[in-house]
Motif scaffolding. Structure first.
Motif, PDB file in Angstrom:
ATOM      1  N   LEU A 147       0.829  -1.208   0.000  1.00 34.13           N
ATOM      2  CA  LEU A 147       0.000   0.000   0.000  1.00 34.13           C
ATOM      3  C   LEU A 147       0.860   1.254   0.000  1.00 34.13           C
ATOM      4  O   LEU A 147       0.576   2.223  -0.704  1.00 34.13           O
ATOM      5  CB  LEU A 147      -0.929  -0.009   1.212  1.00 34.13           C
ATOM      6  CG  LEU A 147      -2.064  -1.029   1.204  1.00 34.13           C
ATOM      7  CD1 LEU A 147      -2.821  -0.984   2.519  1.00 34.13           C
ATOM      8  CD2 LEU A 147      -3.016  -0.776   0.040  1.00 34.13           C
ATOM      9  N   ASP A 148       1.913   1.236   0.796  1.00 37.48           N
ATOM     10  CA  ASP A 148       2.814   2.392   0.853  1.00 37.48           C
ATOM     11  C   ASP A 148       3.484   2.623  -0.493  1.00 37.48           C
ATOM     12  O   ASP A 148       3.632   3.770  -0.943  1.00 37.48           O
ATOM     13  CB  ASP A 148       3.869   2.184   1.936  1.00 37.48           C
ATOM     14  CG  ASP A 148       3.288   2.231   3.344  1.00 37.48           C
ATOM     15  OD1 ASP A 148       2.173   2.759   3.498  1.00 37.48           O
ATOM     16  OD2 ASP A 148       3.945   1.734   4.271  1.00 37.48           O
ATOM     17  N   ALA A 149       3.910   1.529  -1.138  1.00 31.63           N
ATOM     18  CA  ALA A 149       4.554   1.651  -2.444  1.00 31.63           C
ATOM     19  C   ALA A 149       3.578   2.180  -3.486  1.00 31.63           C
ATOM     20  O   ALA A 149       3.934   3.035  -4.311  1.00 31.63           O
ATOM     21  CB  ALA A 149       5.110   0.292  -2.876  1.00 31.63           C
ATOM     22  N   ALA A 150       2.347   1.683  -3.440  1.00 30.56           N
ATOM     23  CA  ALA A 150       1.329   2.151  -4.385  1.00 30.56           C
ATOM     24  C   ALA A 150       1.045   3.631  -4.182  1.00 30.56           C
ATOM     25  O   ALA A 150       0.911   4.398  -5.150  1.00 30.56           O
ATOM     26  CB  ALA A 150       0.054   1.340  -4.224  1.00 30.56           C
ATOM     27  N   GLN A 151       0.972   4.050  -2.926  1.00 33.79           N
ATOM     28  CA  GLN A 151       0.722   5.457  -2.636  1.00 33.79           C
ATOM     29  C   GLN A 151       1.861   6.325  -3.152  1.00 33.79           C
ATOM     30  O   GLN A 151       1.623   7.385  -3.751  1.00 33.79           O
ATOM     31  CB  GLN A 151       0.546   5.660  -1.136  1.00 33.79           C
ATOM     32  CG  GLN A 151       0.289   7.132  -0.762  1.00 33.79           C
ATOM     33  CD  GLN A 151       0.019   7.310   0.725  1.00 33.79           C
ATOM     34  OE1 GLN A 151      -0.336   6.375   1.416  1.00 33.79           O
ATOM     35  NE2 GLN A 151       0.189   8.526   1.203  1.00 33.79           N
ATOM     36  N   ALA A 152       3.096   5.901  -2.919  1.00 34.59           N
ATOM     37  CA  ALA A 152       4.252   6.682  -3.374  1.00 34.59           C
ATOM     38  C   ALA A 152       4.256   6.810  -4.895  1.00 34.59           C
ATOM     39  O   ALA A 152       4.542   7.887  -5.443  1.00 34.59           O
ATOM     40  CB  ALA A 152       5.549   6.025  -2.887  1.00 34.59           C
ATOM     41  N   GLN A 153       3.944   5.737  -5.582  1.00 29.82           N
ATOM     42  CA  GLN A 153       3.911   5.771  -7.046  1.00 29.82           C
ATOM     43  C   GLN A 153       2.814   6.694  -7.554  1.00 29.82           C
ATOM     44  O   GLN A 153       3.022   7.470  -8.498  1.00 29.82           O
ATOM     45  CB  GLN A 153       3.717   4.357  -7.589  1.00 29.82           C
ATOM     46  CG  GLN A 153       4.909   3.440  -7.375  1.00 29.82           C
ATOM     47  CD  GLN A 153       4.627   2.005  -7.792  1.00 29.82           C
ATOM     48  OE1 GLN A 153       3.501   1.661  -8.158  1.00 29.82           O
ATOM     49  NE2 GLN A 153       5.642   1.155  -7.727  1.00 29.82           N
ATOM     50  N   LEU A 154       1.636   6.620  -6.933  1.00 29.45           N
ATOM     51  CA  LEU A 154       0.530   7.476  -7.346  1.00 29.45           C
ATOM     52  C   LEU A 154       0.823   8.937  -7.064  1.00 29.45           C
ATOM     53  O   LEU A 154       0.494   9.816  -7.872  1.00 29.45           O
ATOM     54  CB  LEU A 154      -0.752   7.044  -6.630  1.00 29.45           C
ATOM     55  CG  LEU A 154      -1.444   5.791  -7.176  1.00 29.45           C
ATOM     56  CD1 LEU A 154      -2.529   5.326  -6.216  1.00 29.45           C
ATOM     57  CD2 LEU A 154      -2.047   6.076  -8.555  1.00 29.45           C
ATOM     58  N   ARG A 162      -5.549  11.380  -8.672  1.00 29.58           N
ATOM     59  CA  ARG A 162      -6.125  11.845  -7.402  1.00 29.58           C
ATOM     60  C   ARG A 162      -7.283  10.939  -6.959  1.00 29.58           C
ATOM     61  O   ARG A 162      -7.445  10.662  -5.761  1.00 29.58           O
ATOM     62  CB  ARG A 162      -6.600  13.292  -7.532  1.00 29.58           C
ATOM     63  CG  ARG A 162      -5.474  14.318  -7.560  1.00 29.58           C
ATOM     64  CD  ARG A 162      -6.016  15.724  -7.410  1.00 29.58           C
ATOM     65  NE  ARG A 162      -4.972  16.733  -7.435  1.00 29.58           N
ATOM     66  CZ  ARG A 162      -4.236  17.084  -6.376  1.00 29.58           C
ATOM     67  NH1 ARG A 162      -4.426  16.474  -5.199  1.00 29.58           N
ATOM     68  NH2 ARG A 162      -3.324  18.025  -6.475  1.00 29.58           N
ATOM     69  N   LEU A 163      -8.073  10.491  -7.909  1.00 26.91           N
ATOM     70  CA  LEU A 163      -9.175   9.585  -7.577  1.00 26.91           C
ATOM     71  C   LEU A 163      -8.633   8.285  -6.985  1.00 26.91           C
ATOM     72  O   LEU A 163      -9.149   7.784  -5.972  1.00 26.91           O
ATOM     73  CB  LEU A 163     -10.007   9.298  -8.827  1.00 26.91           C
ATOM     74  CG  LEU A 163     -11.177   8.319  -8.676  1.00 26.91           C
ATOM     75  CD1 LEU A 163     -12.168   8.785  -7.623  1.00 26.91           C
ATOM     76  CD2 LEU A 163     -11.875   8.138 -10.027  1.00 26.91           C
ATOM     77  N   GLU A 164      -7.580   7.749  -7.591  1.00 22.61           N
ATOM     78  CA  GLU A 164      -6.992   6.505  -7.078  1.00 22.61           C
ATOM     79  C   GLU A 164      -6.349   6.724  -5.712  1.00 22.61           C
ATOM     80  O   GLU A 164      -6.413   5.853  -4.835  1.00 22.61           O
ATOM     81  CB  GLU A 164      -5.978   5.956  -8.074  1.00 22.61           C
ATOM     82  CG  GLU A 164      -6.594   5.476  -9.373  1.00 22.61           C
ATOM     83  CD  GLU A 164      -7.700   4.455  -9.150  1.00 22.61           C
ATOM     84  OE1 GLU A 164      -7.509   3.549  -8.317  1.00 22.61           O
ATOM     85  OE2 GLU A 164      -8.764   4.572  -9.783  1.00 22.61           O
ATOM     86  N   LEU A 165      -5.727   7.880  -5.505  1.00 20.90           N
ATOM     87  CA  LEU A 165      -5.176   8.199  -4.184  1.00 20.90           C
ATOM     88  C   LEU A 165      -6.293   8.296  -3.144  1.00 20.90           C
ATOM     89  O   LEU A 165      -6.125   7.859  -1.995  1.00 20.90           O
ATOM     90  CB  LEU A 165      -4.392   9.511  -4.236  1.00 20.90           C
ATOM     91  CG  LEU A 165      -2.982   9.428  -4.822  1.00 20.90           C
ATOM     92  CD1 LEU A 165      -2.445  10.820  -5.130  1.00 20.90           C
ATOM     93  CD2 LEU A 165      -2.045   8.700  -3.857  1.00 20.90           C
TER      94      LEU A 165
END
Length: 218
Positions: free
Chosen positions: A5-12, A32-35
């Motif tokens: 989840l942290d990695a996905a957030q950083a990428q987004l 922004r929607l995905e974040l």
């Protein structure tokens, strides 16, 4: 896993910043929607989710993108339901329904199902059952399993609350396949929800918040 989840957030976050820098407003709205969706799956991040989703909605409206606006409205409506803000939830769910009338059958069905969830909170169980059932039929036809699982679970909850255990079991039997295909997290939430219900019980089980978060992750 938390690390994923942290990695996905950083990428987004990196992608969103890049899209903003180069002026790609449509892609920035999507990021922004995905974040916002990602933040919704985490307890305690609702303020962050609201900020990202509102920014995405503002961007979608500015672009005249009804499809994206509908998705933003639906997410904000779901977030408001999670926070027990029924008035805000209704405004956004109606916004999603309006935006998706011509753009997305799935989006329109999700909006209908969310309105069904809102009706359960208001104690209008007959109306809730009809809306959840109609939403489920469309989502089943479209193969939208995560949303289908959540709305079918609530439909079963409504039926059990009304003392219609046999019909509730029929609804449960119908969602076992989609739930198994969709992962243990949703399965666990649904089973906890239904285990905690007694026919005629007036209160909504506390597990509903976790169940709604599971749909945000879809």
């Amino acid at each position: 896993a938390q690390g994923d989840l942290d990695a996905a957030q950083a990428q987004l976050e990196h992608a969103q910043a890049q899209f903003q820098r180069i002026g790609d407003r449509g892609s920035e709205v999507t990021a922004r929607l995905e974040l916002g969706h990602l933040a919704m799956t985490r307890s305690g991040d609702d303020i962050v989710a609201a900020g990202q989703l509102q920014a995405a909605l503002d961007g979608a409206v500015a672009l005249g993108d009804l499809e994206a606006a509908g998705r933003c409205h639906a997410a904000l409506g779901l977030l408001a339901l999670m926070g027990s803000d029924d008035h805000t939830a209704e405004e956004h769910i109606e916004g999603a329904a309006y935006a998706h009338r011509r753009t997305s059958r799935e989006g329109a069905a999700v909006a209908l199902g969310l309105m069904g969830l809102l009706e359960t909170r208001r104690g209008r169980l007959g109306m809730a059952e009809r809306r959840l059932s109609d939403a489920g039929k469309t989502l089943e036809a479209l193969g939208a399993h995560r949303q289908l699982a959540v709305f079918r679970a609530y439909e079963a909850w409504v039926l059990m609350t009304r003392g219609e255990a046999e019909r509730a079991q029929e609804v449960l039997d119908a969602i076992e396949g989609p739930l198994d295909a969709d992962g243990e997290a949703v399965t666990g939430c649904v089973r906890a929800l239904l285990t905690g219900v007694r026919p005629g019980a007036p209160e909504v089980p506390t597990v509903h918040g976790r169940l709604l978060r599971s749909m945000a992750g879809g």
